[in-house]
Design a protein around this motif. Structure first.
Motif, PDB file in Angstrom:
ATOM      1  N   ARG A   4      26.582 -18.100  63.479  1.00 28.77           N
ATOM      2  CA  ARG A   4      26.340 -18.892  62.269  1.00 28.77           C
ATOM      3  C   ARG A   4      24.890 -18.785  61.808  1.00 28.77           C
ATOM      4  O   ARG A   4      23.968 -18.972  62.600  1.00 28.77           O
ATOM      5  CB  ARG A   4      26.596 -20.371  62.550  1.00 28.77           C
ATOM      6  N   ILE A   5      24.761 -18.506  60.514  1.00 32.40           N
ATOM      7  CA  ILE A   5      23.422 -18.505  59.916  1.00 32.40           C
ATOM      8  C   ILE A   5      23.341 -19.731  59.015  1.00 32.40           C
ATOM      9  O   ILE A   5      24.203 -19.917  58.150  1.00 32.40           O
ATOM     10  CB  ILE A   5      23.201 -17.230  59.059  1.00 32.40           C
ATOM     11  N   PHE A  18      23.091 -14.834  50.569  1.00 38.56           N
ATOM     12  CA  PHE A  18      23.330 -14.623  52.011  1.00 38.56           C
ATOM     13  C   PHE A  18      24.815 -14.392  52.290  1.00 38.56           C
ATOM     14  O   PHE A  18      25.178 -13.557  53.106  1.00 38.56           O
ATOM     15  CB  PHE A  18      22.811 -15.815  52.838  1.00 38.56           C
ATOM     16  N   ARG A  19      25.667 -15.173  51.568  1.00 39.58           N
ATOM     17  CA  ARG A  19      27.112 -14.998  51.804  1.00 39.58           C
ATOM     18  C   ARG A  19      27.530 -13.600  51.359  1.00 39.58           C
ATOM     19  O   ARG A  19      28.325 -12.944  52.019  1.00 39.58           O
ATOM     20  CB  ARG A  19      27.916 -16.056  51.023  1.00 39.58           C
ATOM     21  N   VAL A  28      28.112 -18.183  57.068  1.00 45.86           N
ATOM     22  CA  VAL A  28      26.873 -18.647  56.441  1.00 45.86           C
ATOM     23  C   VAL A  28      27.036 -20.100  55.996  1.00 45.86           C
ATOM     24  O   VAL A  28      27.920 -20.425  55.206  1.00 45.86           O
ATOM     25  CB  VAL A  28      26.501 -17.760  55.225  1.00 45.86           C
TER      26      VAL A  28
END
Ligand SMILES: Nc1ncnc2c1ncn2[C@@H]1O[C@H](COP(=O)(O)OP(=O)(O)OP(=O)(O)O)[C@@H](O)[C@H]1O
Ligand SMILES: [Mg+2]
Length: 475
Positions: A4-5, A18-19, A28
């Motif tokens: 997980r970010i 980011f996604r 994300v």
């Protein structure tokens, strides 16, 4: 589970970006405020935090601090605009892993994120391995039922929490090294390195540079600065193994380092502070060495602030059955088979034998049995004959099933025939070397590589044995 970010940024298009880039491989999560981000770190497992420096309400630096306070140990990457690099650097000083400037270069972003996640995985792995080691060397994993040993361990447990020097004494194979490790892993220094140094294995000049390190150009061959073991162990424990073999000229140098908590690298110009605990081990009677002038008294007193002696196995025979069963179980576990059991008369043999090589020798025999025994039960006749046959000559305690490391040399005439240039003097030297090498290999085979017993058998010091091993390239 996918890693997980967490992206903490008030601009929602950053989370969207980011996604787009990482959504396939990672989950994300987005947070628009610092509070929301901190909450997420607290409630969910997160592997990487991307943190914007400018957030409404709370500065990025404060947010970083709060995230760390939640116990989050993974990497945090700061996202910053061009003008804010200074603050980003400050954030790195406060524990951020890296920073990246906006607008992002997608390739750079991928590179930094992947690097941070790799780092996070390694950190997790290192923590896991460290736990495993801790478990392995925890006092509870040292097997014993002997009242003498149990008493000794209760004392060790208490002494582990302090920083005093411990001197572990005992015959070869009694467990000095595992006790030294147990002391380290039971102490407050357990998350810092345990650094062993074998004082017998290196010649004096190498030992000095190994312990204290050297500066570039300190001697020919010193191409780069190299920190010594005392520095590498910073915050942890240095294990001076075979301390009785420490060459006399080295002894005052070590004493000085311990008294002043400072060392000089070879060729260095300033003294470096050290923070180490010393545990030393020896199979010699160090007081006797002091009496005969081979060991300095002042260093002895310094090292032996807390001396402990591990009794030989023959003086705690009650440990033999438990250890034997423990090792059989351990070896069976490694091979995924059921452990062998030992018949009563075979156990009687094991208990009566004097075990000159102590626990190590017992462990070796159990390993051989695990590999060679035909049935699930060990009977007396499965044991090597020297254990139970009183007529078995002690010199024939050759346990090694395999061939000797070196065949006896060919005929001596071969020297003259194969190398006609050689004269009598050179032949004598070479023949001598061949005999020595052969006898050393024989001794090592005989005692399954146990150098202490091999040296005793050859009637030379361990130091001499190590020198010869190096000279003849014997591993
Ligand atoms: N009480 C014990 N419980 C479990 N294993 C033990 C125990 N004592 C010793 N061993 C095992 O026996 C072997 C020898 O122990 P160790 O290396 O600590 O001995 P040592 O005293 O340092 O020997 P040397 O003087 O030859 O260096 C190791 O494999 C160790 O794990
Ligand atoms: Mg040892």
């Amino acid at each position: 589970m996918r890693e997980r970010i967490l992206v903490i940024d008030d601009e929602s298009n950053i989370v969207w970006l980011f996604r787009e880039i990482f959504g396939d491989g990672f989950e994300v999560l987005g947070a628009q405020t610092a509070e929301e981000g901190i909450q997420t770190v607290r409630d969910q497992e997160v592997h990487l935090v991307m943190l914007d420096l400018r957030l409404p309400g709370m500065s990025g630096l404060q947010a970083l601090e709060r995230i760390k306070l939640q116990g989050y140990q993974g990497p945090v990457i700061i996202m910053t605009a061009y003008g804010e690099v200074k603050t980003a650097v400050q954030a790195m000083k406060s524990g951020a892993y890296d920073y990246i400037t906006k607008p992002f270069d997608v390739e750079e972003l991928k590179h930094v994120v992947q690097g941070a996640l790799r780092y996070a995985r390694l950190t997790v792995e290192v923590t896991r391995l460290r736990r495993e080691l801790e478990d392995k060397f925890h006092l509870k994993n040292i097997i014993t039922v002997s009242p003498k040993m149990i008493k000794m361990f209760s004392v060790i447990e208490r002494v582990s929490t302090s920083d005093v020097c411990v001197l572990v004494q005992g015959e070869s194979g009694t467990g000095k090294e595992i006790v030294a490790k147990a002391i380290h892993y039971a102490s407050a220094r357990k998350d810092k390195p345990f650094v062993p140094v074998n004082c017998a294995a290196l010649p004096e000049h190498l030992l000095e540079s190994e312990l204290f390190g050297y500066e570039e150009g300190a001697f020919s061959g010193a191409r780069r600065t190299k920190p010594g073991k005392f520095e590498l162990a910073h915050g942890g424990t240095v294990f001076l193994d075979e301390v009785g073999e420490l060459p006399l000229p080295m002894q005052p140098k070590i004493l000085r380092a311990l008294e002043e908590n400072q060392i000089d690298r070879l060729g260095g110009t300033r003294r470096l502070p050290i923070d180490v605990r010393i545990v030393a081990a020896t199979n010699k009677d160090l007081r006797e060495e002091v009496r005969t002038g081979k060991f300095r008294q002042d260093l002895y007193f310094r090292l032996a602030v807390f001396p402990i002696t591990i009794p030989p196995l023959r003086e705690r025979k009650e440990d033999i059955p438990v250890l034997a069963k423990h090792f059989l179980k351990e070896f069976a576990g490694k091979r995924n088979t059921a452990p062998l059991t030992i018949e009563d008369d075979a156990m009687d043999v094991l208990v009566s034998y004097p075990w000159p090589g102590n626990v190590r020798e017992l462990k070796n025999i159990m390993q051989q049995l695990s590999l060679l025994c035909n049935g699930p039960v060990v009977s007396k006749k499965d044991l090597p004959a020297f254990l139970w046959d009183p007529d078995w000559p002690s010199q024939a305690r050759d346990l090694s099933a395999g061939p000797s490391r070196m065949k006896p040399g060919g005929s001596l005439e071969e020297f003259l025939e194969c190398e006609p240039g050689l004269g009598l003097t050179q032949i004598r030297q070479r023949a001598w070397a061949r005999i020595e090498k052969h006898l050393i290999c024989h001794a090592l085979d005989k005692f399954q590589g146990n150098r202490t017993l091999a040296a005793e058998y050859l009637k030379v010091s361990r130091r001499t044995l190590y020198t010869k091993l190096r000279e003849y390239g014997i591993k």
